[in-house]
Design an enzyme around this catalytic site. Structure first.
Site, short mmCIF file in Angstrom:
data_model
loop_
_atom_site.label_atom_id
_atom_site.label_comp_id
_atom_site.label_asym_id
_atom_site.label_seq_id
_atom_site.Cartn_x
_atom_site.Cartn_y
_atom_site.Cartn_z
N PRO A 1 -0.25 -7.47 2.09
CA PRO A 1 0.11 -8.84 1.70
C PRO A 1 0.03 -8.98 0.18
O PRO A 1 -0.88 -8.42 -0.44
CB PRO A 1 -0.93 -9.72 2.40
CG PRO A 1 -2.08 -8.80 2.71
CD PRO A 1 -1.53 -7.41 2.81
N GLY B 1 -4.04 -4.84 -4.07
CA GLY B 1 -3.39 -3.86 -4.95
C GLY B 1 -1.92 -3.62 -4.65
O GLY B 1 -1.40 -2.53 -4.93
N ALA C 1 0.59 -0.60 -6.16
CA ALA C 1 1.19 0.37 -5.23
C ALA C 1 2.71 0.39 -5.40
O ALA C 1 3.32 1.46 -5.44
CB ALA C 1 0.81 0.03 -3.80
N ASP D 1 -6.55 -0.29 -10.13
CA ASP D 1 -5.62 -0.38 -8.99
C ASP D 1 -4.55 0.71 -9.07
O ASP D 1 -4.19 1.32 -8.06
CB ASP D 1 -4.94 -1.76 -8.97
CG ASP D 1 -5.90 -2.86 -8.56
OD1 ASP D 1 -7.12 -2.65 -8.59
OD2 ASP D 1 -5.42 -3.97 -8.22
#
Ligand code: PMV
Length: 318
Positions: free
Chosen positions: A99, A105, A109, A150
């Protein structure tokens, strides 16, 4: 056609205290963003995204413009073009198991996976170190400020110990840690919550500094437990960490309710994860995994999220 994926992350221990120099433990989770890519004959970048719905096309110049939901993807594409020293017409399909704006993160990603996909299509072989650094630059440019954590988790996978000002250490422990995430679906601003803690600390440093110090101490202890596989104790430390985050004023009634739902269903431990104020909780649930998932599922969006050592991954190339 190429497919690249990269994992999201959860903060296991140490959020907020990390802003004041204490360590944090972050784990990449087996919920991924996937980017499929193919070459086009036209000089455009076409982006299809499940999240925004539909398809949008951009000229090479337009990649640098706009504050829309695709800004991480667009900036990652232009950064990859710069790195490769060439531009190409491409089509990208983005799909995500994470979400957005909930502290898991997803922007890191999608940035890492997009960079890797475009660079691979252009036959540019970059090291993970380089990829993590390019992705961090994209986040910095889009957000103004960003920690490299992240993007490192999305690139390398695994569990990372963040030592503020001294770098990021990759640990060998924690693979398969049975986590469950509960998402309130309430978006929140990390910046505002960091400012809230800062105000509290400024108004009573003698009260708040020991809380921050205790979070640092328990984070170091959690690392030791992770390396020794002491799961029960990790759960206990998560509970303590949640109590201290409540003391810092970043929990909400809903987050703390979800933490208690997870514990009542048999989780070894539970805490809010990330900045708080909304977003997600994290439960460690080994013995009663299904029960915890079901109990949380009745109250919020619940999802399993094992720690993974699989960082950015070229899944297939047809
Ligand atoms: O909400 P997230 O997952 O982006 O995490 C924020 C973590 C904080 O410690 C609150 C802020 C920071 O920059 O480390």
């Amino acid at each position: 056609m190429l497919t690249v994926s990269a994992p999201g992350k959860v903060i296991l221990f140490g959020e907020h205290a990390v802003v004041y120099g204490e360590p944090a433990l972050v784990g990449a989770i087996e919920r991924r963003v996937r980017v499929r890519i193919r070459a086009l004959n036209q000089k455009v970048v076409r982006i299809r995204s499940d999240a925004t719905g539909g398809v949008k096309s951009f000229s090479f110049e337009e990649l640098e413009q706009g504050e829309d939901a695709l800004r991480y993807v667009k900036r990652a594409v232009s950064m990859a073009f710069e790195e490769a020293g060439e531009k190409a017409g491409i089509e990208l399909w983005i799909s995500s198991e994470l979400p957005p704006a909930s502290g898991l993160g997803s922007s890191a990603a999608v940035t890492v996976a997009t960079l890797k996909a475009v660079l691979t299509l252009l036959h540019e072989d970059v090291s993970r170190k380089k990829l993590a650094s390019l992705a961090h630059r994209v986040e910095l440019e889009v957000q103004g400020s960003a920690s490299p954590t992240d993007t490192a988790a999305a690139t390398y996978g695994g569990v990372l110990m963040v030592h503020p000002g001294r770098g990021i250490e990759r640990l060998g422990a924690g693979e398969g840690l049975p986590l469950v995430v509960g998402n309130t679906r309430k978006e929140r601003s990390t910046k505002l919550l960091v400012a809230k803690v800062r105000r509290l600390r400024e108004s009573m440093p003698e009260v708040v500094d020991p809380i921050i110090g205790s979070i640092g101490t328990l984070t170091r202890e959690a690392r030791r437990c992770l390396e020794n596989g002491e799961l029960e104790r990790i759960g206990e430390l998560m509970n303590i960490n949640h109590g201290l985050l409540e003391a810092l004023g970043v929990s909400t009634q809903e987050l703390s309710h979800l933490v208690y739902v997870a514990r009542s269903a048999g989780a070894e431990g539970a805490k809010l994860t990330g900045a708080g104020g909304g977003g997600c909780i994290l439960a460690l649930a080994r013995r009663k995994h299904e029960q915890v998932l079901r109990a949380l599922g009745r109250e919020c969006q619940a999802m399993p999220a094992e720690v993974t050592f699989e960082g950015v991954l070229l899944e297939d190339a047809e």
